[in-house]
Design an enzyme around this catalytic site. Structure first.
Site, PDB file in Angstrom:
ATOM      1  N   ASP A 194       0.912  -1.147   0.000  1.00  0.00           N
ATOM      2  CA  ASP A 194       0.000   0.000   0.000  1.00  0.00           C
ATOM      3  C   ASP A 194       0.946   1.190   0.000  1.00  0.00           C
ATOM      4  O   ASP A 194       1.645   1.429   0.986  1.00  0.00           O
ATOM      5  CB  ASP A 194      -0.879   0.014   1.249  1.00  0.00           C
ATOM      6  CG  ASP A 194      -1.837   1.186   1.223  1.00  0.00           C
ATOM      7  OD1 ASP A 194      -1.400   2.314   0.910  1.00  0.00           O
ATOM      8  OD2 ASP A 194      -3.022   0.996   1.523  1.00  0.00           O
ATOM      9  N   HIS A 195       1.004   1.911  -1.111  1.00  0.00           N
ATOM     10  CA  HIS A 195       2.088   2.893  -1.217  1.00  0.00           C
ATOM     11  C   HIS A 195       1.982   4.000  -0.167  1.00  0.00           C
ATOM     12  O   HIS A 195       2.961   4.677   0.117  1.00  0.00           O
ATOM     13  CB  HIS A 195       2.222   3.442  -2.650  1.00  0.00           C
ATOM     14  CG  HIS A 195       1.267   4.543  -2.979  1.00  0.00           C
ATOM     15  ND1 HIS A 195      -0.022   4.311  -3.359  1.00  0.00           N
ATOM     16  CD2 HIS A 195       1.419   5.893  -3.000  1.00  0.00           C
ATOM     17  CE1 HIS A 195      -0.623   5.470  -3.596  1.00  0.00           C
ATOM     18  NE2 HIS A 195       0.233   6.447  -3.384  1.00  0.00           N
ATOM     19  N   LYS A 221       5.066   6.297   2.502  1.00  0.00           N
ATOM     20  CA  LYS A 221       5.215   7.751   2.592  1.00  0.00           C
ATOM     21  C   LYS A 221       5.822   8.104   3.937  1.00  0.00           C
ATOM     22  O   LYS A 221       5.348   7.656   4.980  1.00  0.00           O
ATOM     23  CB  LYS A 221       3.855   8.446   2.449  1.00  0.00           C
ATOM     24  CG  LYS A 221       3.294   8.415   1.042  1.00  0.00           C
ATOM     25  CD  LYS A 221       1.985   9.176   0.981  1.00  0.00           C
ATOM     26  CE  LYS A 221       1.243   8.908  -0.309  1.00  0.00           C
ATOM     27  NZ  LYS A 221       1.588   9.816  -1.386  1.00  0.00           N
ATOM     28  N   HIS A 249      -5.753   2.882   1.414  1.00  0.00           N
ATOM     29  CA  HIS A 249      -5.007   4.015   1.975  1.00  0.00           C
ATOM     30  C   HIS A 249      -5.681   4.645   3.196  1.00  0.00           C
ATOM     31  O   HIS A 249      -5.049   4.927   4.203  1.00  0.00           O
ATOM     32  CB  HIS A 249      -4.814   5.101   0.910  1.00  0.00           C
ATOM     33  CG  HIS A 249      -4.276   4.582  -0.393  1.00  0.00           C
ATOM     34  ND1 HIS A 249      -3.350   3.577  -0.465  1.00  0.00           N
ATOM     35  CD2 HIS A 249      -4.529   4.941  -1.679  1.00  0.00           C
ATOM     36  CE1 HIS A 249      -3.060   3.337  -1.740  1.00  0.00           C
ATOM     37  NE2 HIS A 249      -3.761   4.152  -2.500  1.00  0.00           N
TER      38      HIS A 249
HETATM   39  C1  BG6 Z   1      -3.732   5.282  -5.914  1.00  0.00           C
HETATM   40  C2  BG6 Z   1      -5.101   5.419  -6.512  1.00  0.00           C
HETATM   41  O1  BG6 Z   1      -3.648   4.105  -5.161  1.00  0.00           O
HETATM   42  O2  BG6 Z   1      -3.482   6.395  -5.068  1.00  0.00           O
HETATM   43  C3  BG6 Z   1      -5.238   6.715  -7.271  1.00  0.00           C
HETATM   44  O3  BG6 Z   1      -5.341   4.325  -7.389  1.00  0.00           O
HETATM   45  C4  BG6 Z   1      -4.853   7.889  -6.404  1.00  0.00           C
HETATM   46  O4  BG6 Z   1      -6.566   6.878  -7.752  1.00  0.00           O
HETATM   47  C5  BG6 Z   1      -3.504   7.641  -5.746  1.00  0.00           C
HETATM   48  O5  BG6 Z   1      -4.798   9.041  -7.215  1.00  0.00           O
HETATM   49  C6  BG6 Z   1      -3.200   8.712  -4.711  1.00  0.00           C
HETATM   50  O6  BG6 Z   1      -1.890   8.567  -4.273  1.00  0.00           O
HETATM   51  P1  BG6 Z   1      -1.022   9.843  -3.858  1.00  0.00           P
HETATM   52  O7  BG6 Z   1       0.306   9.243  -3.474  1.00  0.00           O
HETATM   53  O8  BG6 Z   1      -0.961  10.724  -5.059  1.00  0.00           O
HETATM   54  O9  BG6 Z   1      -1.736  10.480  -2.712  1.00  0.00           O
END
Ligand code: BG6
Length: 516
Positions: A199-200, A204, A262
């Site tokens: 989960d990116h 962060k 997220h």
């Molecule tokens: C992704 C979603 O996981 O996260 C996107 O699929 C979204 O729709 C993005 O824009 C948001 O990530 P960040 O890092 O730009 O807040």
């Protein structure tokens, strides 16, 4: 060693001092966008910062006809565009690129895996053959096939020699049943401890800071409970619309795209109990416990506590945006939500009775993510005559992006002869204090996966618990068309229904702070 208790970094530094073993990183789906945009730039920066293992190889596995040289060239061109530091350092790239190889093959073709196995053997070092990070940058429907194939080719084993890990991307299923199926497929030939679900948001820096902030500051941790907190607001707003991802978005919607992963991750870090240690299992145990204490939502609760919204044409920052139903690959009568707002209750000792409001959406007025802890007000007996019935309560804001920092809002006396009280703010900015330090989330996550530290990855029970929550919401929306109160103009803060949601308990949304 764990990322969260690794030695303190120098300002601007990474702070990881891990003894990383030699390994090969095999990227399945190497021709895709993710590899060029995120994975290779992240690996390049890790290499540049001296954080990669002393010996490593990167092998791209994909169907298109390419040679090592042509793939390297292609990646270099992409790096010029996507690197977070520019220009790309030619010398560093040249040294890095020597470690990059291409293996042509179809994911379903046994012979291709045999070639991969052979290629790994040619590197000469047994560690480069046995320590393998398989990055599945492919559709989840192909996970099962790849796992089976690498197992059959003797490249994935449960108990060595060496170590093998599977790194997978979101979307991790589209509901509980599909996530369970994926989990079953991934663990058919691997232990759960070999699976790293990304989960990116967890990569962060500022999301990781939540735990640091909470558990290293006694003044706030003491207030972090139902006695002092009135409610919590978590906002992840995006200025962008769905753009060219209409097809994907029609299947996902904001709930699956942002909330299930997220937003619930941020919520669990904000609300979880202190873990017994900072080891991966201890942290993840607490996150799962928290998710399990979210009060289950009946169909009736969904109608009262969860709001969805969809944007129609409007202007975002002076730029005209089309409505969602007019976006490419979107059905003209689509009911898919581009906005979601939730009121959740956490039924545990610490948070009983405290509403947690979460909202996220596309085409909102700004891109900003923050958590606002709204404290209870003091009894307004002393200043009522001067300030009226309303005295602002204290609030603590954790700004996750942009302008990462922390702000505290409290009341101060307006200078002068009268007794006027007015809210003022104290701001802390990470950049101002530590200098700009913005590694991409993928750098941290790849490094952790190479090191075998799963703290920042989602465990099986965690992903399944999060899906249970998302599924209960979806069940409440099933078969119901959007009503007028659920549409919002692009460039506004979502539908009226989202304001009504907070008004039920006399609350209002707070716009994310803009710190200049
Ligand atoms: C992704 C979603 O996981 O996260 C996107 O699929 C979204 O729709 C993005 O824009 C948001 O990530 P960040 O890092 O730009 O807040």
């Amino acid at each position: 060693m764990n990322i969260l208790n690794s030695p303190a970094p120098a300002a601007g530094g990474n702070g990881n001092h891990k003894n990383l073993e030699a390994c090969s990183i095999v990227i399945f789906g190497a021709s895709g966008d993710l590899t060029a945009r995120k994975l290779i730039p992240a690996l390049y920066h890790l290499f540049k910062d001296g954080l990669m293992p002393p010996t490593f190889r990167v092998i791209g596995f994909a169907r298109r006809e390419k040679t090592d040289a042509s793939w390297r060239q292609e990646l270099r061109t992409a790096l010029d565009q996507f690197s977070r530091t520019k220009p790309v350092d030619d010398k560093v790239w040249a040294a890095f690129a020597e470690n990059i190889f291409y293996c042509i093959g179809d994911l379903t073709d046994d012979a291709a895996y045999a070639r991969l196995e052979k290629q790994l053997g040619t590197f000469g070092n047994p560690a480069l053959r046995d320590n393998l990070l398989f990055y599945l940058a492919i559709s989840p429907s192909q996970f099962g096939e790849v796992v089976e194939q690498v197992h059959r080719s003797n490249l994935l084993k449960r108990d060595g020699p060496g170590w093998q890990r599977l790194v997978v991307e979101k979307p991790f299923g589209h509901d509980l049943a599909s996530a369970e199926k994926l989990n079953h497929e991934l663990t058919r030939y691997a232990h759960e401890s070999q699976v790293f679900r990304i989960d990116h948001y967890l990569g962060k820096e500022t999301v990781q800071n939540i735990l640091m902030f909470r558990f290293s500051n006694s003044i706030f941790e003491r207030l972090w409970n139902r006695e002092s907190v009135d409610h919590v607001q978590i906002t992840v707003s995006e200025k962008i619309g769905v753009g060219d991802r209409g097809g994907y978005y029609e299947e996902a919607g904001a709930l699956r795209d942002m909330v299930q992963n997220h937003m619930l991750q941020v919520l669990s870090l904000i609300a979880m109990e202190p873990p017994v240690s900072l080891e991966a299992e201890a942290v993840r145990d607490e996150k799962v416990k928290l998710l399990k204490s979210i009060r289950p939502l009946s169909l009736d609760d969904v109608a009262k506590q969860i709001v969805r919204g969809q944007y129609f044409a409007g202007s975002v920052g002076g730029e005209m945006r089309t409505g969602y139903r007019q976006e490419t690959k979107v059905k003209p009568d689509s009911n898919v939500e581009t906005f979601a707002a939730l009121k959740l209750f956490i039924d545990n000792w610490r948070w009983s009775g405290v509403p947690f409001y979460l909202r996220t959406g596309k085409n909102l007025p700004m891109s900003a993510s923050e958590v606002r802890i709204q404290f209870r007000p003091t009894p307004n007996v002393l200043f009522a005559a001067q300030c009226g019935s309303h005295l602002d309560a204290n609030a603590l804001t954790l700004r996750l992006q942009p302008n990462e920092g922390i702000s505290l809002r409290f009341n101060g006396k307006v200078p002068g002869t009268t007794i006027g009280v007015r809210p003022v703010r104290m701001h802390f900015s990470y950049d101002a204090e530590f200098g700009a330090y913005t590694p991409e989330a993928y750098e941290r996550l790849l490094l952790e996966a190479i090191a075998g530290d799963a703290t920042l990855f989602i465990r099986r029970d965690e992903v399944e618990t999060a899906w249970k929550i998302a599924d209960s919401i979806r069940a409440g929306w099933e078969g119901r068309s959007l009503t007028n109160r659920e549409f919002y103009s692009a460039g506004t803060w979502g539908p009226i229904a989202a304001d009504d949601l907070l008004a039920q308990l006399g609350h209002t949304w707070h716009e994310p702070l803009v710190i200049k």
